[in-house]
Design a protein around this motif. Structure first.
Motif, PDB file in Angstrom:
ATOM      1  N   LEU A  10      -7.345  -3.883   0.196  1.00  0.00           N
ATOM      2  CA  LEU A  10      -8.214  -5.044   0.028  1.00  0.00           C
ATOM      3  C   LEU A  10      -9.599  -4.723   0.569  1.00  0.00           C
ATOM      4  O   LEU A  10      -9.776  -3.853   1.406  1.00  0.00           O
ATOM      5  N   TRP A  11     -10.585  -5.477   0.103  1.00  0.00           N
ATOM      6  CA  TRP A  11     -11.943  -5.305   0.596  1.00  0.00           C
ATOM      7  C   TRP A  11     -12.150  -6.160   1.837  1.00  0.00           C
ATOM      8  O   TRP A  11     -11.800  -7.350   1.853  1.00  0.00           O
ATOM      9  N   LEU A 293     -17.571  -2.013  -7.029  1.00  0.00           N
ATOM     10  CA  LEU A 293     -16.530  -2.334  -6.044  1.00  0.00           C
ATOM     11  C   LEU A 293     -15.252  -1.559  -6.343  1.00  0.00           C
ATOM     12  O   LEU A 293     -14.605  -1.024  -5.423  1.00  0.00           O
ATOM     13  N   GLN A 294     -14.872  -1.494  -7.597  1.00  0.00           N
ATOM     14  CA  GLN A 294     -13.673  -0.736  -7.949  1.00  0.00           C
ATOM     15  C   GLN A 294     -13.845   0.745  -7.634  1.00  0.00           C
ATOM     16  O   GLN A 294     -12.952   1.387  -7.065  1.00  0.00           O
ATOM     17  N   LEU A 295     -14.996   1.286  -7.992  1.00  0.00           N
ATOM     18  CA  LEU A 295     -15.238   2.711  -7.758  1.00  0.00           C
ATOM     19  C   LEU A 295     -15.345   3.033  -6.274  1.00  0.00           C
ATOM     20  O   LEU A 295     -15.036   4.152  -5.854  1.00  0.00           O
ATOM     21  N   SER A 296     -15.785   2.067  -5.467  1.00  0.00           N
ATOM     22  CA  SER A 296     -15.952   2.324  -4.035  1.00  0.00           C
ATOM     23  C   SER A 296     -14.631   2.606  -3.343  1.00  0.00           C
ATOM     24  O   SER A 296     -14.620   3.212  -2.265  1.00  0.00           O
ATOM     25  N   HIS A 297     -13.519   2.166  -3.937  1.00  0.00           N
ATOM     26  CA  HIS A 297     -12.207   2.457  -3.362  1.00  0.00           C
ATOM     27  C   HIS A 297     -11.617   3.753  -3.908  1.00  0.00           C
ATOM     28  O   HIS A 297     -10.544   4.159  -3.479  1.00  0.00           O
ATOM     29  N   GLN A 298     -12.312   4.363  -4.831  1.00  0.00           N
ATOM     30  CA  GLN A 298     -11.787   5.582  -5.445  1.00  0.00           C
ATOM     31  C   GLN A 298     -12.658   6.800  -5.160  1.00  0.00           C
ATOM     32  O   GLN A 298     -12.195   7.937  -5.274  1.00  0.00           O
TER      33      GLN A 298
END
Length: 495
Positions: A10-11, A293-298
């Motif tokens: 989670l963010w 945001l999605q890419l920041s977790h990858q």
């Protein structure tokens, strides 16, 4: 579609360490203003609603100021303070002043011929603060008809600090004059500007808001001092309003009718010379934020940077976010598709608020995780559409749950699908609902005309084909956990 959102990670609801919102332009503007010699001293406001990214902007301001530091002989001293976290037993004035004096004490340089001059001034100022605290303890004790304890007073008034000024310092009288002398002292000559970053002022109790602003205006606003106050300007004015009587209708604060601005706002603007409004996210910004945001977790920061820079370039060029996929080395089609499907909903319903967008995505991941742990794999866009009903269109979601409880869910969903111009599966009972004809379009029967439709505000209209179903496909109910029996298989309903 590939699952673009893993069911974990989670963010955090914390200020971003990487600027995903293109707020660097705001931060650079603020940094330039607080270092302008023509604005000395100065207080700049950064205004925006809760969750709009004010704390992130303060961090960017701090980074921008660090880049402008001109070496050991021309330093920019940054003091970060958060009045929301002040000890309620100590006044806001004393706390803020104490933080500034503590930062300055570390910068005092003892040199030949002037040794002790700045330190003596600092001791005198501390003595005034300590006396002010002691007076507060005595005042509170008198209200409760109790004498202050010996420890309460002795720990506030040390023999060393009271002796530094010959016993003359009592409270905060003359503080501003002595503080200005301290800032002009040779031992602080290498400090060219002290920038105080004030965060979360709009979350404080009214007395803390007033005390903080009074401290800035009455005690600390001397040359070489700058302040950046991140707060919702309207909420700060609300906190000030009880201290000022409203002017008669049609008149200004002076009663002469020359200014329609109320006294609370006039007082605030006397302290804060100008305010930089934090812009709400545009539709482009919202979609870009969802992708990043999605890419920041990858990706790590280095790998993420090309996407951030490309978004900034597309924003300047009024380009299309589709061009973001041209960056070589990674296929981001799933992330792009997911963002494009969610953007119309989140942009309209969440009004471009980054915190609310992040919270929505966190809730989405939790729901996906629940489904996965029950052995059900759901595409994120399906879960998102259900969440739109539950979180953003509450009346509509209640109506769906009512249909579920009455065993009418499947029939009502078929009616909605037909009313929206979509084909009803051939193996499903139509209950009088005609399928779409490829040549003539949709032939409405009585059942279709009476079919309920969702309005944009989430309410269900009682009949007729409206446009309220825009952006939501109602067959997701069958595809995302409500089986043919009409039972909820993923635990969505609470009953």
């Amino acid at each position: 579609m590939t699952d673009a959102l893993p069911a974990s990670s989670l963010w955090l609801d914390e200020p971003a360490l990487v600027d995903l919102l293109a707020f660097d332009a705001v931060a650079q503007t603020v940094a330039e203003a607080v270092l302008d010699d023509a604005l000395d001293p100065v207080a700049i406001g950064v205004s925006g609603a809760w969750g709009s990214g004010k704390t992130t902007v303060l961090r960017l301001v701090r980074a921008a100021l660090a880049e402008r530091n001109l070496g050991p002989d021309k330093q920019i001293l940054i003091v970060e303070t958060d009045p929301w976290r002040y000890d309620p037993s100590v006044g806001a004035k004393e706390t803020l002043i104490g933080e500034v004096l503590g930062a300055l004490e570390k910068e005092i340089r003892d040199e030949a011929g002037i040794k002790g001059q700045a330190r003596d001034l600092l001791k005198k100022l501390r003595s005034r603060v300590n006396w002010s605290k002691a007076l507060q303890v005595a005042a509170k004790a008198s209200l409760t008809l109790q004498l202050p304890g010996v420890d309460d007073l002795t720990k506030l008034i040390s023999a060393d600090s009271s002796a530094a000024d010959g016993g003359e310092a009592r409270g905060l009288e003359e503080f501003r004059t002595e503080f200005e002398k301290l800032m002009e002292s040779k031992q602080l000559d290498h400090v060219k500007r002290v920038v105080v970053l004030v965060d979360d002022l709009d979350r404080c109790l009214h007395e803390t808001v007033v005390g903080t602003l009074e401290t800035i205006r009455l005690f600390l606003a001397v040359p070489k001092m700058s302040f950046v106050i991140a707060a919702d300007e309207q909420k700060v004015a609300d906190a000030l309003r009880p201290r000022f009587q409203a002017a008669p209708n049609g008149t200004g604060a002076d009663g002469r009718g020359e200014s329609p601005e109320e006294a609370a706002s006039l007082y605030l603007h006397k302290i804060v010379q100008t305010t930089v409004p934090l812009p709400a996210l545009s539709r482009f910004d919202t979609e870009a934020y969802l992708v990043l945001l999605q890419l920041s977790h990858q990706l790590d920061k280095h790998e993420l940077r090309p996407y951030i820079d490309r978004c900034a370039a597309l924003r300047r060029e009024s380009g299309l976010l589709d061009d973001l996929a041209d960056i070589p080395g990674r296929d981001i089609a799933a992330e792009m598709t997911f963002a494009s499907r969610l953007t119309p909903i989140l942009y309209e319903k969440l009004r471009g608020n980054p915190r609310r967008i992040k919270r929505f995505l966190n809730d989405l991941r939790v729901r996906q995780s629940v489904a996965n742990n029950r052995g059900i794999t759901l595409a994120p866009e399906i879960v998102a559409k259900l969440m739109v009903l539950e979180v953003l269109l509450g009346d509509g979601f209640k109506r769906v749950l009512d249909w579920l409880a009455k065993g009418e869910l499947r029939t009502q969903m078929q009616s909605l699908e037909a009313a929206a111009g979509r084909r009803v599966p051939a193996d499903s009972p139509t209950d009088g609902v005609a399928e779409a004809d490829s040549k003539e379009g949709v032939k409405q029967t009585t059942a279709e005309r009476d079919a309920p439709t969702f309005a944009d505000d989430g309410r269900v209209r009682a009949g007729g084909v409206g446009d309220g179903h825009r952006g939501i496909r109602f067959d997701v109910m069958r595809r995302s956990g409500w089986g043919r029996s009409g039972r909820c298989r993923v635990g969505w309903c609470r009953s």
